[in-house]
Write a protein that holds these residues in place. Structure first.
Motif, PDB file in Angstrom:
ATOM      1  N   TYR A 123       0.838  -1.197   0.000  1.00 21.86           N
ATOM      2  CA  TYR A 123       0.000   0.000   0.000  1.00 21.86           C
ATOM      3  C   TYR A 123       0.875   1.250   0.000  1.00 21.86           C
ATOM      4  CZ  TYR A 123      -3.532   3.339   1.571  1.00 21.86           C
ATOM      5  OH  TYR A 123      -4.364   4.423   1.669  1.00 21.86           O
ATOM      6  N   HIS A 124       1.909   1.253   0.829  1.00 21.58           N
ATOM      7  CA  HIS A 124       2.822   2.395   0.909  1.00 21.58           C
ATOM      8  C   HIS A 124       3.504   2.616  -0.438  1.00 21.58           C
ATOM      9  CE1 HIS A 124       6.658   4.406   2.109  1.00 21.58           C
ATOM     10  NE2 HIS A 124       5.789   5.166   2.740  1.00 21.58           N
ATOM     11  N   SER A 125       3.942   1.541  -1.073  1.00 20.54           N
ATOM     12  CA  SER A 125       4.583   1.647  -2.392  1.00 20.54           C
ATOM     13  C   SER A 125       3.608   2.217  -3.423  1.00 20.54           C
ATOM     14  CB  SER A 125       5.087   0.285  -2.863  1.00 20.54           C
ATOM     15  OG  SER A 125       6.101  -0.181  -2.007  1.00 20.54           O
ATOM     16  N   ALA A 126       2.377   1.760  -3.369  1.00 19.00           N
ATOM     17  CA  ALA A 126       1.368   2.260  -4.314  1.00 19.00           C
ATOM     18  C   ALA A 126       1.101   3.745  -4.084  1.00 19.00           C
ATOM     19  CB  ALA A 126       0.075   1.452  -4.178  1.00 19.00           C
ATOM     20  N   ILE A 127       1.056   4.160  -2.828  1.00 21.42           N
ATOM     21  CA  ILE A 127       0.835   5.573  -2.511  1.00 21.42           C
ATOM     22  C   ILE A 127       2.003   6.411  -3.026  1.00 21.42           C
ATOM     23  CG2 ILE A 127       0.709   7.246  -0.605  1.00 21.42           C
ATOM     24  CD1 ILE A 127      -1.880   5.777  -0.936  1.00 21.42           C
ATOM     25  N   LEU A 128       3.231   5.950  -2.790  1.00 23.75           N
ATOM     26  CA  LEU A 128       4.407   6.686  -3.274  1.00 23.75           C
ATOM     27  C   LEU A 128       4.408   6.786  -4.793  1.00 23.75           C
ATOM     28  CD1 LEU A 128       7.305   5.407  -0.988  1.00 23.75           C
ATOM     29  CD2 LEU A 128       6.200   7.643  -0.952  1.00 23.75           C
ATOM     30  N   GLU A 129       4.062   5.697  -5.454  1.00 16.69           N
ATOM     31  CA  GLU A 129       4.007   5.706  -6.919  1.00 16.69           C
ATOM     32  C   GLU A 129       2.963   6.701  -7.417  1.00 16.69           C
ATOM     33  OE1 GLU A 129       2.767   2.618 -10.432  1.00 16.69           O
ATOM     34  OE2 GLU A 129       3.835   1.815  -8.700  1.00 16.69           O
ATOM     35  N   ARG A 130       1.807   6.679  -6.794  1.00 19.23           N
ATOM     36  CA  ARG A 130       0.737   7.609  -7.184  1.00 19.23           C
ATOM     37  C   ARG A 130       1.166   9.053  -6.920  1.00 19.23           C
ATOM     38  NH1 ARG A 130      -2.902   8.696 -10.706  1.00 19.23           N
ATOM     39  NH2 ARG A 130      -4.785   9.576  -9.868  1.00 19.23           N
ATOM     40  N   GLU A 185       4.219  10.237  -6.958  1.00 18.84           N
ATOM     41  CA  GLU A 185       5.185  10.592  -7.995  1.00 18.84           C
ATOM     42  C   GLU A 185       4.480  10.898  -9.311  1.00 18.84           C
ATOM     43  OE1 GLU A 185       7.996   7.375  -8.089  1.00 18.84           O
ATOM     44  OE2 GLU A 185       8.943   8.001  -6.205  1.00 18.84           O
ATOM     45  N   GLN A 186       3.461  10.103  -9.635  1.00 16.40           N
ATOM     46  CA  GLN A 186       2.688  10.370 -10.848  1.00 16.40           C
ATOM     47  C   GLN A 186       2.035  11.749 -10.778  1.00 16.40           C
ATOM     48  OE1 GLN A 186      -0.079   7.129 -10.981  1.00 16.40           O
ATOM     49  NE2 GLN A 186       1.359   5.731 -11.988  1.00 16.40           N
ATOM     50  N   GLU A 199       3.060  14.308  -9.010  1.00 15.40           N
ATOM     51  CA  GLU A 199       4.109  15.322  -9.131  1.00 15.40           C
ATOM     52  C   GLU A 199       4.456  15.565 -10.591  1.00 15.40           C
ATOM     53  OE1 GLU A 199       7.221  13.691  -6.617  1.00 15.40           O
ATOM     54  OE2 GLU A 199       6.893  15.323  -5.170  1.00 15.40           O
ATOM     55  N   HIS A 200       4.585  14.487 -11.378  1.00 14.78           N
ATOM     56  CA  HIS A 200       4.886  14.630 -12.807  1.00 14.78           C
ATOM     57  C   HIS A 200       3.744  15.350 -13.528  1.00 14.78           C
ATOM     58  CE1 HIS A 200       8.623  12.412 -12.818  1.00 14.78           C
ATOM     59  NE2 HIS A 200       8.050  11.379 -12.217  1.00 14.78           N
ATOM     60  N   TYR A 201       2.530  14.992 -13.174  1.00 17.45           N
ATOM     61  CA  TYR A 201       1.376  15.625 -13.807  1.00 17.45           C
ATOM     62  C   TYR A 201       1.318  17.111 -13.463  1.00 17.45           C
ATOM     63  CZ  TYR A 201      -3.404  16.309 -15.429  1.00 17.45           C
ATOM     64  OH  TYR A 201      -4.522  16.767 -16.079  1.00 17.45           O
ATOM     65  N   ILE A 202       1.608  17.449 -12.220  1.00 19.47           N
ATOM     66  CA  ILE A 202       1.616  18.860 -11.806  1.00 19.47           C
ATOM     67  C   ILE A 202       2.710  19.607 -12.561  1.00 19.47           C
ATOM     68  CG2 ILE A 202       2.184  20.396  -9.874  1.00 19.47           C
ATOM     69  CD1 ILE A 202       0.682  18.342  -8.065  1.00 19.47           C
ATOM     70  N   SER A 203       3.893  19.013 -12.686  1.00 19.68           N
ATOM     71  CA  SER A 203       4.974  19.647 -13.448  1.00 19.68           C
ATOM     72  C   SER A 203       4.554  19.861 -14.894  1.00 19.68           C
ATOM     73  CB  SER A 203       6.239  18.791 -13.412  1.00 19.68           C
ATOM     74  OG  SER A 203       6.738  18.714 -12.108  1.00 19.68           O
ATOM     75  N   TYR A 204       3.909  18.863 -15.472  1.00 17.14           N
ATOM     76  CA  TYR A 204       3.423  18.981 -16.852  1.00 17.14           C
ATOM     77  C   TYR A 204       2.417  20.121 -16.967  1.00 17.14           C
ATOM     78  CZ  TYR A 204       0.453  18.009 -20.869  1.00 17.14           C
ATOM     79  OH  TYR A 204      -0.291  18.133 -22.002  1.00 17.14           O
TER      80      TYR A 204
END
Length: 86
Positions: free
Chosen positions: A47-54, A56-57, A59-64
Motif C-alpha cells: 500500500y505504501h509503495s502504491a501511494i508513493l508511486e501515485r 510521484e505520478q 508530481e509529474h502531472y503537476i509539473s506537466y
C-alpha cells in the motif's frame, strides 16, 4: 512411602505433559498471529509503495500542467493579465 513418591513423580510428569501441551497450543496461536502480522506488514508495504508511486505520478502531472500553463501564458496577448503560479 516409596509408593507415595512414585505417585507424586507420576503426577508431576502428568502435569508437566499437560503444561507442554498448553505451551504447544499457545505456540501454534503465536505462529498464526506472527503469520497474520507478516501478511499485514507486506500489505502495508504494498500500500505504501502504491501511494508513493501515485504521489510521484501526481508530481509529474503537476509539473506537466505548470509547463503547459507557462506555454499558454507566453501566447496570451500583452493586454490581458497573466496570473502568477503559486
Amino acid at each position: 512411602m516409596e509408593i507415595d513418591e512414585k505417585k507424586l513423580y507420576l503426577l508431576l510428569l502428568q502435569r508437566m505433559e499437560e503444561a507442554l501441551g498448553r505451551l504447544d497450543r499457545y505456540q501454534a496461536k503465536l505462529d498464526i498471529i506472527e503469520a497474520n502480522f507478516n501478511k499485514l506488514e507486506r500489505g502495508m508495504d504494498n500500500y505504501h509503495s502504491a501511494i508513493l508511486e501515485r504521489f510521484e505520478q501526481m508530481e509529474h502531472y503537476i509539473s506537466y500542467l505548470e509547463h503547459e500553463i507557462q506555454v499558454l501564458q507566453r501566447h496570451v496577448p500583452a493586454h490581458e493579465e497573466i496570473l502568477p503560479l503559486q
